[in-house]
Design a protein around this motif. Structure first.
Motif, mmCIF file in Angstrom:
data_model
loop_
_atom_site.group_PDB
_atom_site.id
_atom_site.type_symbol
_atom_site.label_atom_id
_atom_site.label_comp_id
_atom_site.label_asym_id
_atom_site.label_seq_id
_atom_site.Cartn_x
_atom_site.Cartn_y
_atom_site.Cartn_z
ATOM 1 N N ALA A 286 0.840 -1.247 -0.024
ATOM 2 C CA ALA A 286 -0.119 -0.190 0.086
ATOM 3 C C ALA A 286 0.907 1.140 -0.160
ATOM 4 C CB ALA A 286 -0.937 -0.076 1.228
ATOM 5 N N TRP A 287 1.921 1.342 0.821
ATOM 6 C CA TRP A 287 2.630 2.492 0.937
ATOM 7 C C TRP A 287 3.466 2.739 0.024
ATOM 8 C CZ3 TRP A 287 1.840 6.876 3.610
ATOM 9 C CH2 TRP A 287 0.744 6.697 4.449
ATOM 10 N N ARG A 288 4.166 1.623 -0.602
ATOM 11 C CA ARG A 288 4.881 1.568 -1.744
ATOM 12 C C ARG A 288 4.209 2.264 -2.842
ATOM 13 N NH1 ARG A 288 9.915 -0.748 -3.224
ATOM 14 N NH2 ARG A 288 9.724 -2.432 -1.540
ATOM 15 N N GLY A 289 2.971 1.635 -3.054
ATOM 16 C CA GLY A 289 2.100 2.196 -4.327
ATOM 17 C C GLY A 289 2.133 3.804 -4.064
ATOM 18 N N TRP A 290 1.679 4.224 -2.795
ATOM 19 C CA TRP A 290 1.445 5.568 -2.531
ATOM 20 C C TRP A 290 2.821 6.457 -2.811
ATOM 21 C CZ3 TRP A 290 4.099 9.163 0.719
ATOM 22 C CH2 TRP A 290 3.387 10.216 0.859
ATOM 23 N N LEU A 291 3.905 5.849 -2.455
ATOM 24 C CA LEU A 291 5.175 6.526 -2.560
ATOM 25 C C LEU A 291 5.596 6.783 -4.029
ATOM 26 C CD1 LEU A 291 7.546 8.172 -1.334
ATOM 27 C CD2 LEU A 291 8.808 5.888 -1.024
ATOM 28 N N ASN A 292 5.287 5.689 -4.926
ATOM 29 C CA ASN A 292 5.639 5.621 -6.277
ATOM 30 C C ASN A 292 4.549 6.632 -7.034
ATOM 31 O OD1 ASN A 292 7.553 3.680 -6.068
ATOM 32 N ND2 ASN A 292 6.099 1.883 -6.793
ATOM 33 N N GLY A 293 3.429 6.990 -6.550
ATOM 34 C CA GLY A 293 2.371 7.633 -6.980
ATOM 35 C C GLY A 293 2.874 9.175 -6.727
ATOM 36 N N VAL A 294 3.532 9.528 -5.771
ATOM 37 C CA VAL A 294 3.986 10.834 -5.489
ATOM 38 C C VAL A 294 4.825 11.196 -6.713
ATOM 39 C CG1 VAL A 294 5.192 12.322 -3.795
ATOM 40 C CG2 VAL A 294 3.630 10.610 -2.976
ATOM 41 N N PHE A 295 5.702 10.326 -6.923
ATOM 42 C CA PHE A 295 6.576 10.607 -8.117
ATOM 43 C C PHE A 295 6.521 10.227 -9.453
ATOM 44 C CE2 PHE A 295 8.697 10.696 -4.076
ATOM 45 C CZ PHE A 295 9.147 12.045 -3.724
ATOM 46 N N ALA A 296 5.140 9.837 -9.690
ATOM 47 C CA ALA A 296 4.870 9.349 -11.135
ATOM 48 C C ALA A 296 5.060 10.413 -12.055
ATOM 49 C CB ALA A 296 3.533 8.903 -11.159
ATOM 50 N N ALA A 297 5.446 10.190 -13.233
ATOM 51 C CA ALA A 297 5.481 11.254 -14.228
ATOM 52 C C ALA A 297 4.153 11.708 -14.545
ATOM 53 C CB ALA A 297 6.083 10.556 -15.464
#
Length: 244
Positions: free
Chosen positions: A233-244
């Protein structure tokens, strides 16, 4: 070039020496990461260290020399002393991390010193609010984009924190999949954010300041805690913060 260092901290906390000893030696992941100790003087400790002091619940020293894969002389030692206060109801602790850094001394020292403050704060949060409770622990790093100079600012804003929200405030943080978290902002500076909910300690690490990706650690004390679920869950959240 090799150079010695020492990082020393002292503090008092509302926990007994026995609670403090259990927190630093049980290795559950309640405040740091899971670790194993062979409970005797001369036993083995984390990262291949030797326990040169094992005196429950008052003194613990772990020491490792000449780390494998590093040609230069290395040394890493952590010495922890615990003394009772107020007839044993509270504790005083002295923490000393010393040794030798072999490369980029200023950057390594700065990072280690600032991490020490955050880790020891998390230890105090753990023994004050969650001592002895079973825990599920997850930790991971963000994508390469989280190494940018302003990456940690983006993390704070993605959590829904105003730039001027200070430690101690009660906040509604924005978690994975739109979940709203009722939390205390228990720690905040330009390098780290700590959130404490009823059942979790959420730790955010602005390691972009030292040339590494942003990191997250989740210490989950809920009855149905699942480390893998938390990480996903939190990895997906963090990846989403830096998604292009």
């Amino acid at each position: 070039m090799s150079k010695e260092f020492e990082i020393a901290r002292e503090f008092e906390v509302d926990a007994t020496p026995e609670q403090m000893w259990d927190a630093i030696t049980s290795g559950t992941g309640g405040w740091l990461w899971p670790m194993e100790f062979e409970p005797r003087q001369g036993g083995t400790g984390p990262f291949g260290s030797t326990l040169t002091n094992w005196e429950p619940p008052h003194r613990l020293t772990s020491r490792v020399e000449d780390v494998q894969g590093i040609s230069q002389q290395t040394l890493n030692q952590i010495d922890e002393t615990i003394e009772p206060r107020d007839d044993g109801r509270r504790s005083w602790m002295r923490y000393v991390h010393s040794g030798i850094f072999v490369d980029d001394w200023d950057n390594q020292y700065d990072g280690a010193s600032r991490h020490t403050d955050f880790y020891l704060h998390t230890l105090r949060e753990y023994v004050t609010h969650f001592a002895g409770r079973p825990v599920a622990f997850a930790t991971f790093d963000g994508p390469e984009a989280s190494m940018a100079f302003d990456a940690f600012t983006a993390v704070g804003r993605a959590l829904g924190l105003a730039d001027d929200t200070e430690a101690g405030a009660r906040v509604t943080a924005h978690g994975p999949e739109g979940e709203l978290l009722d939390a205390v902002l228990d720690f905040r500076n330009p390098y780290f954010i700590g959130l404490r909910t009823e059942g979790q300690l959420l730790r955010f690490f602005g390691r972009n300041h030292w040339g590494a990706p942003v990191g997250i650690s989740v210490h989950d004390f809920a009855a149905d805690a699942d480390a893998k679920r938390d990480e996903t869950a939190w990895r997906g959240w963090l990846n989403g913060v830096f998604a292009a």
